[in-house]
Structure formats: structure tokens, C-alpha cells
Design an enzyme around this catalytic site. Structure first.
Site, PDB file in Angstrom:
ATOM      1  N   ARG A 163      12.171  -6.561   3.094  1.00 56.36           N
ATOM      2  CA  ARG A 163      11.915  -5.114   2.970  1.00 56.36           C
ATOM      3  C   ARG A 163      13.034  -4.304   3.636  1.00 56.36           C
ATOM      4  O   ARG A 163      13.480  -4.611   4.729  1.00 56.36           O
ATOM      5  CB  ARG A 163      10.577  -4.752   3.621  1.00 56.36           C
ATOM      6  CG  ARG A 163      10.344  -3.245   3.585  1.00 56.36           C
ATOM      7  CD  ARG A 163       8.900  -2.857   3.639  1.00 56.36           C
ATOM      8  NE  ARG A 163       8.271  -3.104   4.921  1.00 56.36           N
ATOM      9  CZ  ARG A 163       7.017  -2.767   5.189  1.00 56.36           C
ATOM     10  NH1 ARG A 163       6.266  -2.215   4.255  1.00 56.36           N
ATOM     11  NH2 ARG A 163       6.496  -3.025   6.356  1.00 56.36           N
ATOM     12  N   LYS A 205       0.820  -1.219   0.000  1.00 56.32           N
ATOM     13  CA  LYS A 205       0.000   0.000   0.000  1.00 56.32           C
ATOM     14  C   LYS A 205       0.847   1.260   0.000  1.00 56.32           C
ATOM     15  O   LYS A 205       0.583   2.193  -0.729  1.00 56.32           O
ATOM     16  CB  LYS A 205      -0.894   0.150   1.246  1.00 56.32           C
ATOM     17  CG  LYS A 205      -1.489  -1.041   1.845  1.00 56.32           C
ATOM     18  CD  LYS A 205      -2.347  -0.680   3.042  1.00 56.32           C
ATOM     19  CE  LYS A 205      -1.609  -0.466   4.358  1.00 56.32           C
ATOM     20  NZ  LYS A 205      -0.745  -1.523   4.827  1.00 56.32           N
ATOM     21  N   ARG A 233      -7.721   1.347  10.649  1.00 57.54           N
ATOM     22  CA  ARG A 233      -7.346  -0.049  10.872  1.00 57.54           C
ATOM     23  C   ARG A 233      -8.317  -0.755  11.813  1.00 57.54           C
ATOM     24  O   ARG A 233      -8.127  -1.935  12.101  1.00 57.54           O
ATOM     25  CB  ARG A 233      -5.957  -0.105  11.492  1.00 57.54           C
ATOM     26  CG  ARG A 233      -4.814  -0.428  10.517  1.00 57.54           C
ATOM     27  CD  ARG A 233      -3.534  -0.332  11.309  1.00 57.54           C
ATOM     28  NE  ARG A 233      -2.400  -1.047  10.822  1.00 57.54           N
ATOM     29  CZ  ARG A 233      -1.448  -0.523  10.067  1.00 57.54           C
ATOM     30  NH1 ARG A 233      -1.562   0.700   9.594  1.00 57.54           N
ATOM     31  NH2 ARG A 233      -0.387  -1.234   9.763  1.00 57.54           N
ATOM     32  N   ARG A 261       1.702  -8.767  13.705  1.00 61.10           N
ATOM     33  CA  ARG A 261       1.019  -7.733  12.913  1.00 61.10           C
ATOM     34  C   ARG A 261      -0.039  -8.356  12.001  1.00 61.10           C
ATOM     35  O   ARG A 261      -1.110  -7.785  11.803  1.00 61.10           O
ATOM     36  CB  ARG A 261       2.038  -6.940  12.090  1.00 61.10           C
ATOM     37  CG  ARG A 261       2.883  -6.016  12.966  1.00 61.10           C
ATOM     38  CD  ARG A 261       4.096  -5.510  12.232  1.00 61.10           C
ATOM     39  NE  ARG A 261       3.778  -4.621  11.144  1.00 61.10           N
ATOM     40  CZ  ARG A 261       4.583  -4.416  10.094  1.00 61.10           C
ATOM     41  NH1 ARG A 261       5.740  -5.043  10.003  1.00 61.10           N
ATOM     42  NH2 ARG A 261       4.224  -3.598   9.152  1.00 61.10           N
ATOM     43  N   ARG A 311      13.137  -2.456   9.234  1.00 64.30           N
ATOM     44  CA  ARG A 311      12.310  -1.988  10.344  1.00 64.30           C
ATOM     45  C   ARG A 311      12.271  -3.047  11.427  1.00 64.30           C
ATOM     46  O   ARG A 311      12.130  -4.234  11.150  1.00 64.30           O
ATOM     47  CB  ARG A 311      10.882  -1.731   9.840  1.00 64.30           C
ATOM     48  CG  ARG A 311      10.675  -0.316   9.368  1.00 64.30           C
ATOM     49  CD  ARG A 311       9.376  -0.125   8.646  1.00 64.30           C
ATOM     50  NE  ARG A 311       8.197  -0.635   9.344  1.00 64.30           N
ATOM     51  CZ  ARG A 311       6.958  -0.487   8.886  1.00 64.30           C
ATOM     52  NH1 ARG A 311       6.739   0.141   7.742  1.00 64.30           N
ATOM     53  NH2 ARG A 311       5.929  -0.969   9.546  1.00 64.30           N
TER      54      ARG A 311
HETATM   55  P1  AMP Z   1       2.519   0.558   8.979  1.00 65.98           P
HETATM   56  O1  AMP Z   1       3.727   1.302   8.562  1.00 65.98           O
HETATM   57  O2  AMP Z   1       1.253   1.062   8.359  1.00 65.98           O
HETATM   58  O3  AMP Z   1       2.678  -0.938   8.832  1.00 65.98           O
HETATM   59  O4  AMP Z   1       2.345   0.829  10.564  1.00 65.98           O
HETATM   60  C1  AMP Z   1       3.346   0.456  11.478  1.00 65.98           C
HETATM   61  C2  AMP Z   1       2.756   0.329  12.855  1.00 65.98           C
HETATM   62  O5  AMP Z   1       2.204   1.593  13.285  1.00 65.98           O
HETATM   63  C3  AMP Z   1       1.590  -0.648  12.981  1.00 65.98           C
HETATM   64  O6  AMP Z   1       2.017  -1.985  13.137  1.00 65.98           O
HETATM   65  C4  AMP Z   1       0.884  -0.116  14.226  1.00 65.98           C
HETATM   66  O7  AMP Z   1       1.594  -0.471  15.403  1.00 65.98           O
HETATM   67  C5  AMP Z   1       1.021   1.384  14.054  1.00 65.98           C
HETATM   68  N1  AMP Z   1      -0.127   1.925  13.280  1.00 65.98           N
HETATM   69  C6  AMP Z   1      -0.110   2.430  12.020  1.00 65.98           C
HETATM   70  N2  AMP Z   1      -1.329   2.822  11.638  1.00 65.98           N
HETATM   71  C7  AMP Z   1      -2.160   2.556  12.675  1.00 65.98           C
HETATM   72  C8  AMP Z   1      -3.550   2.697  12.884  1.00 65.98           C
HETATM   73  N3  AMP Z   1      -4.363   3.200  11.935  1.00 65.98           N
HETATM   74  N4  AMP Z   1      -4.061   2.306  14.088  1.00 65.98           N
HETATM   75  C9  AMP Z   1      -3.266   1.825  15.058  1.00 65.98           C
HETATM   76  N5  AMP Z   1      -1.952   1.623  14.917  1.00 65.98           N
HETATM   77  C10 AMP Z   1      -1.385   1.982  13.735  1.00 65.98           C
END
Ligand code: AMP
Length: 220
Positions: free
Chosen positions: A132, A18, A93, A176, A165
């Protein structure tokens, strides 16, 4: 093209691509990418209070509590550059966040133009996470097998160092994905029942997925 302002969601599991797709699409669409994960990482890097609050959840692979996340995204969507719309990536989310988003957009006199769901099988997601790598300077994402940098460990765009990461390491990735299944995947039905969901097969080369998404957006 969707009507102006165009608020769109890219929905999908972690590692579905995404973020990469969003960063390519914003140029075409002329609206900013609003990535909750990027906003959290920026806050962690700058050691803000919000960043400190979010860090433990993120390192464990859990969701940051809804109230914190919603407040952060609301502030972002109220900035002037989002007046013509935004491409949301990683938010909402949870169903609670999705309902809050309706309220935020209503306050802005807007509504969602569409939700694009990017589907990728779980074994492919785990494989992608292990490969990644992200640029420390600009956040550009690479994959060691499907989208490698020209020089090992170095960003093509600005020469920044590439890193993995913490939450892309195997134990956290499984957490996750479990969180995605339990808390985020119900959004697919939530938006399908409203008739605004478009589904895309994300298990294809990046460029092909990008074309499919662009075609869907053009038809909104
Ligand atoms: P991402 O880069 O989108 O995979 O986000 C990394 C981490 O940030 C996720 O695993 C969550 O811990 C936190 N996070 C990102 N977006 C959200 C969201 N909308 N709600 C809650 N936690 C989030």
C-alpha cells in the site's frame, strides 16, 4: 437506497479496502466519508493536541483511547455536511464506541441504516499492507500490485509523492490485525444480532467489491 439521513458503517480489518471503497461510494451516495484514521492523520499533520495524543498509539498499531476517538467523531458528525448522513469508515472499532455512536445518532434524531462488513483472509491483508502507498497531498491510496499508480511513486490525481504509512510496516501490521481480532471483530456479532449487518467478500478486485457494496446499499 437507504432512507434519509443515511448513516452507514463500513466495517472490516485494516487493509480490507474500506477506505478505498468509501471514497468511491460517497459520490454515488451524496454523503461524506467520515474516516477516523484520516481524521487522526490530519490532526497529526497539523500537530494539534489531539494529534499529538493519538500519534504514539497509532505508531504502535494500538487503538487510540475510546474517549478521544469518540469526541473527535462526534464533532465531525455534528458538522453540517453530515446532516443527510455519513459513511463511517474505521469507526466504531470497539463495542464501547458502537454504543457511543448510538447515542450520538440519537442526539441527531437518527439511527444506523446499515453496517457493511468487508471480509478478507488475514494472509491477503498482510500482503496488501506491504504494497500500500498513499499520496502525501490528497491521501489517495494505491497498491503496487493490484492498483498501481501510472508513474512509479507519483499520485495519478495530483502528482503528489507516494509514501508507505509507518503503521503499514510488517511488525505494526501484525499488531493492528491482533487488535482487530480482539477488539473490533466482536462488532460483527453485535450488529448481526441487531439484524443490520450485510456481509461482503472483500477478496475480489476493487471494482467487483465496489459493485457488491453498492448493490447491498441500494437494497437497504
Ligand atoms: P486506519 O486508517 O483506519 O487503519 O486507522 C489508523 C490508526 O488510527 C489505527 O491503527 C488506530 O491506531 C487509529 N484509529 C483509527 N480509528 C480508530 C478508532 N475508531 N478507535 C481507535 N483508534 C482508531
Amino acid at each position: 437506497m437507504p432512507k434519509n439521513p443515511a448513516y452507514l458503517i463500513l466495517l472490516g480489518p485494516p487493509m480490507s479496502g474500506k477506505g478505498t471503497q468509501a471514497s468511491h461510494l460517497i459520490e454515488q451516495l451524496g454523503i461524506p466519508q467520515v474516516s477516523s484514521g484520516d481524521l487522526f492523520r490530519e490532526n497529526i499533520k497539523n500537530q494539534t493536541r489531539l494529534g499529538l495524543e493519538a500519534k504514539d498509539y497509532i505508531d504502535r498499531g494500538d487503538l487510540v483511547p475510546d474517549q478521544v476517538t469518540i469526541g473527535m467523531v462526534e464533532d465531525r458528525l455534528n458538522r453540517e455536511d453530515c446532516a443527510a448522513g455519513a459513511l463511517l469508515d474505521g469507526f466504531p472499532r470497539t463495542i464501547f464506541q458502537a454504543e457511543a455512536l448510538d447515542g450520538i445518532l440519537a442526539e441527531l434524531g437518527a439511527s444506523l441504516s446499515g453496517v457493511i462488513s468487508v471480509d478478507v483472509p488475514e494472509d491477503v491483508l498482510v500482503e496488501r499492507a506491504s504494497g500500500r502507498r498513499i499520496c502525501r497531498l490528497c491521501g489517495q491510496s494505491y497498491n503496487l500490485t493490484s492498483n498501481p499508480p501510472q508513474k512509479d511513486g507519483i499520485c495519478d490525481l495530483d502528482g503528489g509523492e507516494l509514501y508507505q504509512r509507518e503503521d503499514d510496516k510488517p511488525g505494526t501490521v501484525r499488531q493492528r490485525l491482533a487488535v482487530y481480532q480482539a477488539q473490533t471483530s466482536p462488532l460483527i456479532e453485535f450488529y448481526r444480532s441487531r439484524g443490520i449487518l450485510k456481509e461482503i467478500n472483500g477478496d475480489k478486485p476493487i471494482g467487483d467489491v465496489g459493485k457488491d457494496i453498492a448493490a447491498v446499499i441500494a437494497g437497504l
